[in-house]
Design a protein around this motif. Structure first.
Motif, PDB file in Angstrom:
ATOM      1  N   PHE A 174       0.849  -1.199   0.000  1.00 48.06           N
ATOM      2  CA  PHE A 174       0.000   0.000   0.000  1.00 48.06           C
ATOM      3  C   PHE A 174       0.882   1.245   0.000  1.00 48.06           C
ATOM      4  CE2 PHE A 174      -2.132  -3.405   2.362  1.00 48.06           C
ATOM      5  CZ  PHE A 174      -3.302  -3.540   1.645  1.00 48.06           C
ATOM      6  N   ASP A 175       1.376   1.586  -1.172  1.00 48.67           N
ATOM      7  CA  ASP A 175       2.294   2.717  -1.259  1.00 48.67           C
ATOM      8  C   ASP A 175       1.572   4.067  -1.250  1.00 48.67           C
ATOM      9  OD1 ASP A 175       1.129   2.209  -3.690  1.00 48.67           O
ATOM     10  OD2 ASP A 175       2.921   2.605  -4.875  1.00 48.67           O
ATOM     11  N   LYS A 176       0.281   4.093  -1.585  1.00 41.14           N
ATOM     12  CA  LYS A 176      -0.462   5.339  -1.619  1.00 41.14           C
ATOM     13  C   LYS A 176      -1.002   5.675  -0.228  1.00 41.14           C
ATOM     14  CE  LYS A 176      -4.314   7.719  -3.899  1.00 41.14           C
ATOM     15  NZ  LYS A 176      -5.399   7.627  -4.915  1.00 41.14           N
ATOM     16  N   LYS A 177      -0.883   6.939   0.146  1.00 42.11           N
ATOM     17  CA  LYS A 177      -1.411   7.411   1.417  1.00 42.11           C
ATOM     18  C   LYS A 177      -2.724   8.152   1.182  1.00 42.11           C
ATOM     19  CE  LYS A 177       2.100   5.898   3.731  1.00 42.11           C
ATOM     20  NZ  LYS A 177       1.942   4.721   4.619  1.00 42.11           N
ATOM     21  N   TYR A 178      -3.753   7.792   1.945  1.00 39.63           N
ATOM     22  CA  TYR A 178      -5.069   8.384   1.778  1.00 39.63           C
ATOM     23  C   TYR A 178      -5.309   9.457   2.838  1.00 39.63           C
ATOM     24  CZ  TYR A 178      -5.974   4.629  -1.500  1.00 39.63           C
ATOM     25  OH  TYR A 178      -5.907   3.787  -2.575  1.00 39.63           O
ATOM     26  N   PRO A 179      -5.987  10.561   2.471  1.00 40.99           N
ATOM     27  CA  PRO A 179      -6.218  11.660   3.420  1.00 40.99           C
ATOM     28  C   PRO A 179      -6.916  11.221   4.704  1.00 40.99           C
ATOM     29  CG  PRO A 179      -6.783  12.344   1.183  1.00 40.99           C
ATOM     30  CD  PRO A 179      -6.497  10.866   1.126  1.00 40.99           C
ATOM     31  N   ILE A 180      -7.791  10.205   4.624  1.00 40.17           N
ATOM     32  CA  ILE A 180      -8.528   9.763   5.797  1.00 40.17           C
ATOM     33  C   ILE A 180      -7.607   9.203   6.878  1.00 40.17           C
ATOM     34  CG2 ILE A 180      -8.954   7.435   4.905  1.00 40.17           C
ATOM     35  CD1 ILE A 180     -11.383   9.602   7.003  1.00 40.17           C
ATOM     36  N   THR A 181      -6.446   8.672   6.478  1.00 37.45           N
ATOM     37  CA  THR A 181      -5.502   8.122   7.460  1.00 37.45           C
ATOM     38  C   THR A 181      -4.949   9.226   8.345  1.00 37.45           C
ATOM     39  OG1 THR A 181      -4.904   6.296   5.992  1.00 37.45           O
ATOM     40  CG2 THR A 181      -3.363   6.828   7.755  1.00 37.45           C
ATOM     41  N   LYS A 182      -4.548  10.321   7.739  1.00 35.27           N
ATOM     42  CA  LYS A 182      -4.027  11.455   8.504  1.00 35.27           C
ATOM     43  C   LYS A 182      -5.129  12.119   9.312  1.00 35.27           C
ATOM     44  CE  LYS A 182      -1.406  15.755   7.980  1.00 35.27           C
ATOM     45  NZ  LYS A 182      -0.735  16.673   7.006  1.00 35.27           N
ATOM     46  N   LEU A 183      -6.278  12.314   8.681  1.00 30.92           N
ATOM     47  CA  LEU A 183      -7.387  12.981   9.352  1.00 30.92           C
ATOM     48  C   LEU A 183      -7.854  12.204  10.576  1.00 30.92           C
ATOM     49  CD1 LEU A 183      -9.461  15.358   9.174  1.00 30.92           C
ATOM     50  CD2 LEU A 183     -10.924  13.790   7.898  1.00 30.92           C
ATOM     51  N   SER A 184      -7.860  10.886  10.472  1.00 26.84           N
ATOM     52  CA  SER A 184      -8.352  10.033  11.563  1.00 26.84           C
ATOM     53  C   SER A 184      -7.275   9.678  12.582  1.00 26.84           C
ATOM     54  CB  SER A 184      -8.938   8.744  10.985  1.00 26.84           C
ATOM     55  OG  SER A 184      -7.910   7.927  10.434  1.00 26.84           O
ATOM     56  N   LEU A 185      -6.085  10.232  12.409  1.00 22.74           N
ATOM     57  CA  LEU A 185      -4.945   9.926  13.294  1.00 22.74           C
ATOM     58  C   LEU A 185      -4.667   8.425  13.338  1.00 22.74           C
ATOM     59  CD1 LEU A 185      -5.717  12.378  16.254  1.00 22.74           C
ATOM     60  CD2 LEU A 185      -4.219  12.753  14.290  1.00 22.74           C
ATOM     61  N   GLY A 186      -4.858   7.791  12.182  1.00 21.36           N
ATOM     62  CA  GLY A 186      -4.517   6.375  12.061  1.00 21.36           C
ATOM     63  C   GLY A 186      -5.628   5.403  12.388  1.00 21.36           C
ATOM     64  N   GLU A 187      -6.826   5.906  12.735  1.00 24.50           N
ATOM     65  CA  GLU A 187      -7.915   4.955  12.989  1.00 24.50           C
ATOM     66  C   GLU A 187      -8.294   4.230  11.690  1.00 24.50           C
ATOM     67  OE1 GLU A 187     -11.977   4.723  15.596  1.00 24.50           O
ATOM     68  OE2 GLU A 187     -11.860   6.385  14.170  1.00 24.50           O
ATOM     69  N   TRP A 188      -8.216   4.945  10.567  1.00 26.63           N
ATOM     70  CA  TRP A 188      -8.330   4.334   9.244  1.00 26.63           C
ATOM     71  C   TRP A 188      -6.914   4.197   8.681  1.00 26.63           C
ATOM     72  CZ3 TRP A 188     -12.666   2.587   6.720  1.00 26.63           C
ATOM     73  CH2 TRP A 188     -13.907   2.970   7.240  1.00 26.63           C
ATOM     74  N   ASP A 189      -6.509   2.989   8.345  1.00 29.53           N
ATOM     75  CA  ASP A 189      -5.146   2.809   7.846  1.00 29.53           C
ATOM     76  C   ASP A 189      -5.031   1.467   7.127  1.00 29.53           C
ATOM     77  OD1 ASP A 189      -2.304   2.649   7.517  1.00 29.53           O
ATOM     78  OD2 ASP A 189      -2.039   3.914   9.283  1.00 29.53           O
ATOM     79  N   ALA A 190      -4.214   1.426   6.081  1.00 29.25           N
ATOM     80  CA  ALA A 190      -3.931   0.162   5.398  1.00 29.25           C
ATOM     81  C   ALA A 190      -3.211  -0.815   6.315  1.00 29.25           C
ATOM     82  CB  ALA A 190      -3.104   0.429   4.144  1.00 29.25           C
ATOM     83  N   ALA A 191      -2.478  -0.278   7.279  1.00 31.44           N
ATOM     84  CA  ALA A 191      -1.728  -1.134   8.206  1.00 31.44           C
ATOM     85  C   ALA A 191      -2.647  -2.078   8.966  1.00 31.44           C
ATOM     86  CB  ALA A 191      -0.938  -0.272   9.186  1.00 31.44           C
ATOM     87  N   HIS A 192      -3.893  -1.663   9.205  1.00 33.47           N
ATOM     88  CA  HIS A 192      -4.829  -2.519   9.945  1.00 33.47           C
ATOM     89  C   HIS A 192      -5.236  -3.749   9.128  1.00 33.47           C
ATOM     90  CE1 HIS A 192      -4.729   0.789  12.596  1.00 33.47           C
ATOM     91  NE2 HIS A 192      -5.667   1.514  12.022  1.00 33.47           N
ATOM     92  N   ILE A 193      -5.180  -3.642   7.812  1.00 33.34           N
ATOM     93  CA  ILE A 193      -5.445  -4.803   6.963  1.00 33.34           C
ATOM     94  C   ILE A 193      -4.399  -5.865   7.218  1.00 33.34           C
ATOM     95  CG2 ILE A 193      -5.582  -5.633   4.578  1.00 33.34           C
ATOM     96  CD1 ILE A 193      -6.507  -2.807   3.773  1.00 33.34           C
ATOM     97  N   VAL A 194      -3.146  -5.434   7.218  1.00 35.79           N
ATOM     98  CA  VAL A 194      -2.018  -6.352   7.410  1.00 35.79           C
ATOM     99  C   VAL A 194      -2.045  -6.981   8.795  1.00 35.79           C
ATOM    100  CG1 VAL A 194       0.503  -6.526   7.479  1.00 35.79           C
ATOM    101  CG2 VAL A 194      -0.613  -5.077   5.750  1.00 35.79           C
ATOM    102  N   THR A 195      -2.219  -6.163   9.823  1.00 34.53           N
ATOM    103  CA  THR A 195      -2.201  -6.705  11.188  1.00 34.53           C
ATOM    104  C   THR A 195      -3.382  -7.634  11.433  1.00 34.53           C
ATOM    105  OG1 THR A 195      -3.329  -4.698  11.977  1.00 34.53           O
ATOM    106  CG2 THR A 195      -0.931  -4.752  12.143  1.00 34.53           C
ATOM    107  N   SER A 196      -4.523  -7.334  10.806  1.00 33.45           N
ATOM    108  CA  SER A 196      -5.690  -8.198  10.956  1.00 33.45           C
ATOM    109  C   SER A 196      -5.439  -9.581  10.379  1.00 33.45           C
ATOM    110  CB  SER A 196      -6.893  -7.551  10.267  1.00 33.45           C
ATOM    111  OG  SER A 196      -7.982  -8.431  10.211  1.00 33.45           O
ATOM    112  N   VAL A 197      -4.857  -9.633   9.196  1.00 33.88           N
ATOM    113  CA  VAL A 197      -4.560 -10.916   8.555  1.00 33.88           C
ATOM    114  C   VAL A 197      -3.525 -11.682   9.362  1.00 33.88           C
ATOM    115  CG1 VAL A 197      -3.547 -12.005   6.512  1.00 33.88           C
ATOM    116  CG2 VAL A 197      -5.183 -10.128   6.247  1.00 33.88           C
ATOM    117  N   LEU A 198      -2.488 -10.993   9.808  1.00 34.72           N
ATOM    118  CA  LEU A 198      -1.412 -11.662  10.544  1.00 34.72           C
ATOM    119  C   LEU A 198      -1.870 -12.108  11.928  1.00 34.72           C
ATOM    120  CD1 LEU A 198       1.691  -9.504   9.549  1.00 34.72           C
ATOM    121  CD2 LEU A 198       0.857 -11.653   8.550  1.00 34.72           C
TER     122      LEU A 198
END
Length: 273
Positions: free
Chosen positions: A242-266
């Motif tokens: 996930f190389d693209k950064k979405y505005p919602i990630t910054k706005l939400s202080l990380g509550e929305w993040d691609a990183a949560h996809i990875v940690t959820s699977v792992l």
């Protein structure tokens, strides 16, 4: 802060719907409510209540069904209960929580408003409308209380936030990708065609859309697991996939993040091992 708001009303296959938008700078969020056969599915956000009131004032419903507890789906529940004395039903997991003032991050209150308390009754496995029988399908993953509704007479499936988009790029911290995959598989076993999503709206070939999402999530999960087996860290996997950064990630202080996809699977992988 200036938030732009508007709504649009439309109808497809006997389902009346309203779509409300809230926009701030580059972030634009939307949510739908659906009216069909005396049933209202979800109630929109408190911040959109004035935009939704004309729709509510002209609808003809006997009961309200909620797909899940999030404030963009339950924000109008208090108004509908006090103004029209409508019974409200939702998964019992979050009923007690919804009796009290909502507690969620500031950015969500700015977009969706403050959800007022309301009283709900627990969903059962089935319910009836004026002319049809409905099946309640437990579809957790986006939240632990998420439900979808199948009109068994018409074959119309109302999926809340199960679908949203065919390719998942960011998710909330509370979401579970493995659970979403299971919920998609369960939904695809049902007899339906048309789908109504509370953020994507009407989708004529619903089964095809859900299948595409399932295929994409399975492929993504496989990549994440393979990269982890090769010794890559969650942050390295996130950066590569996930190389693209979405505005919602910054706005939400990380509550929305691609990183949560990875940690959820792992997390699921570790649990199963």
């Amino acid at each position: 802060m200036f938030f732009e708001k508007k709504s649009e009303i439309s109808e497809k296959s006997g389902v009346k719907m309203i779509n409300g938008f809230v926009k701030f700078q580059s972030v634009r969020l939307n949510v739908y409510c659906f009216e069909v056969d005396g049933v209202l599915i979800d109630t929109g956000a408190a911040s959109l209540l004035e935009e939704f009131k004309p729709f509510f004032n002209t609808m003809d419903v006997d009961q309200v069904m909620l797909t899940h507890y999030h404030e963009d789906h339950t924000g109008g529940a208090h108004f509908l209960q006090t103004a029209y004395n409508l019974p409200i039903f939702m998964n019992e997991t979050r009923i007690e929580e919804c009796k009290y003032k909502a507690n969620y991050p500031l950015y969500r209150k700015l977009f969706w408003g403050a959800r007022k308390p309301f009283e709900a009754q627990p969903l059962e496995n089935n319910f009836t409308s004026r002319t049809g029988r409905w099946k309640v399908i437990p579809t957790p993953g986006h939240t632990n209380d998420h439900s979808s509704f199948l009109n068994e007479e018409t074959g119309q499936l109302f999926t809340g936030d199960l679908y949203v988009t065919p390719k998942t790029k960011v998710v909330l911290r509370e979401e579970s990708i493995p659970q979403i995959i299971s919920s998609l598989e369960l939904s695809l076993s049902l007899d339906f065609q048309e789908m109504y999503c509370n953020h994507a709206g009407y989708i004529e070939n619903g089964k095809e859309a859900l299948q595409r999402k399932l295929n994409n999530l399975k492929e993504l999960s496989g990549k994440i697991e393979l990269m982890a087996e090769k010794g890559m860290t969650p942050s390295e996997i996130t950066k590569q996939l996930f190389d693209k950064k979405y505005p919602i990630t910054k706005l939400s202080l990380g509550e929305w993040d691609a990183a949560h996809i990875v940690t959820s699977v792992l997390k699921n992988r570790i649990y199963n091992n």
